[in-house]
Design an enzyme around this catalytic site. Structure first.
Site, PDB file in Angstrom:
ATOM      1  NE  ARG A 152      -5.043  -5.787   1.016  1.00 36.63           N
ATOM      2  CZ  ARG A 152      -5.716  -4.906   0.290  1.00 36.63           C
ATOM      3  NH1 ARG A 152      -6.784  -4.319   0.797  1.00 36.63           N
ATOM      4  NH2 ARG A 152      -5.322  -4.578  -0.928  1.00 36.63           N
ATOM      5  CG  ASP A 157       3.556  -6.105  -0.111  1.00 42.27           C
ATOM      6  OD1 ASP A 157       2.361  -5.750  -0.108  1.00 42.27           O
ATOM      7  OD2 ASP A 157       4.467  -5.453   0.436  1.00 42.27           O
ATOM      8  NE  ARG A 195       8.845  -6.791   1.068  1.00 41.39           N
ATOM      9  CZ  ARG A 195       8.810  -6.314  -0.165  1.00 41.39           C
ATOM     10  NH1 ARG A 195       9.886  -6.395  -0.939  1.00 41.39           N
ATOM     11  NH2 ARG A 195       7.731  -5.748  -0.639  1.00 41.39           N
TER      12      ARG A 195
END
Length: 284
Positions: free
Chosen positions: A61, A63, A212
């Site tokens: 999933r 972002d 990230r």
């Protein structure tokens, strides 16, 4: 938890890609925000002339703002719907979907397949440039500009200290009831002839913001603000460090999802649902 396909239905695997720039992530959300899942489910309902919305299950999933080149999902369709539409379904979806999301393949999935739980790894790429002039305008939606020179060798040295199975709580946004234990299988960086530094990040799974955050830590090493041992020290501390920045999403692309041989899918599906703990960890 049982994941058997219900009688009268067929599980269909979808291979797809999308530019995440204008999406509020993969997952459907309240409030009418535009999502990848919402667009594909709406298109699927329209082209099959169905009253029902068939819900997708995805491998990863992503972002808001994150792209995908090799995303995988599955959907369970009534067998009669699949029989009637599967020959022309791919072309019809191409005509109905917006141009920033494409489905490239549709096929009946083997027994035991679950796009999320059968996966054994996900591979992401994060792209960044330290060119003093900035990012090529044609690549601005997919490459981060870092305005300090980067030492890729030092970044790779730091990356090696993060490999293996660890609790990545220091690099994840905590979610209630979810484990942050992951096995980081690959983390390496290469500077291309165009000057763009591409980080390859592969793990059995990722927790929220993990990629990230890892890249944010490595950039701090690469530009000389921290030593090469700092990311591993942050990992060992097990708590979020305010110096670890979650870099912007547009440099990140889900490149590929790996699955085992067909005969191992069901076993992997079951294994992946077990909550993990590190060896030697206490029960309480």
């Amino acid at each position: 938890m049982s994941d058997e396909v219900q009688p009268g239905q067929v599980r269909v695997r979808l291979d797809l890609s999308y530019d995440g720039s204008e999406f509020s992530g993969w997952a459907k959300q309240a409030g009418g925000r535009r999502t990848v899942q919402g667009e594909i489910e709406d298109a699927l309902r329209t082209v099959t002339r169905s009253r029902e919305t068939y819900e997708l299950t995805v491998a990863g999933r992503t972002d808001a703002g994150v792209h995908a080149r090799g995303q995988v999902a599955h959907v369970d369709l009534p067998r009669e719907v699949w029989a009637e539409h599967h020959v022309k379904l791919l072309k019809r979806l191409a005509g109905r979907l917006p141009k920033d999301v494409r489905v490239w393949a549709l096929r009946e999935a083997p027994s035991g397949f679950n796009a999320r739980f059968s996966a054994v790894w996900r591979r992401y790429a994060y792209r960044v440039t330290d060119n003093p002039g900035g990012v090529d305008p044609l690549l601005r939606g997919h490459v981060l500009w870092h305005d300090w020179p980067l030492d890729v060798d030092t970044m790779n040295e730091a990356a090696r200290g993060l490999l293996g199975e660890h609790d990545f709580a220091a690099y994840c946004k905590k979610r209630e009831g979810a484990t942050t234990i992951r096995t980081l299988q690959e983390l390496s960086l290469v500077r291309g002839e165009d000057g763009i530094v591409t980080a390859t990040v592969r793990a059995d799974a990722f927790c929220h913001n993990m990629v990230r955050s890892l890249i944010g830590a490595l950039l701090f090493v690469g530009d000389g603000h921290r030593g090469s041992d700092w990311p591993a020290k942050v990992l060992a501390a097990g708590v979020r460090d305010s110096a670890v920045h979650v870099v912007r999403p547009h440099g990140l692309t889900l490149e590929e999802v790996g699955y085992p041989a067909d005969e191992l899918l069901a076993a992997r599906n079951k294994e992946a649902r077990n909550k993990r703990s590190l060896p030697g960890a206490g029960c309480c």
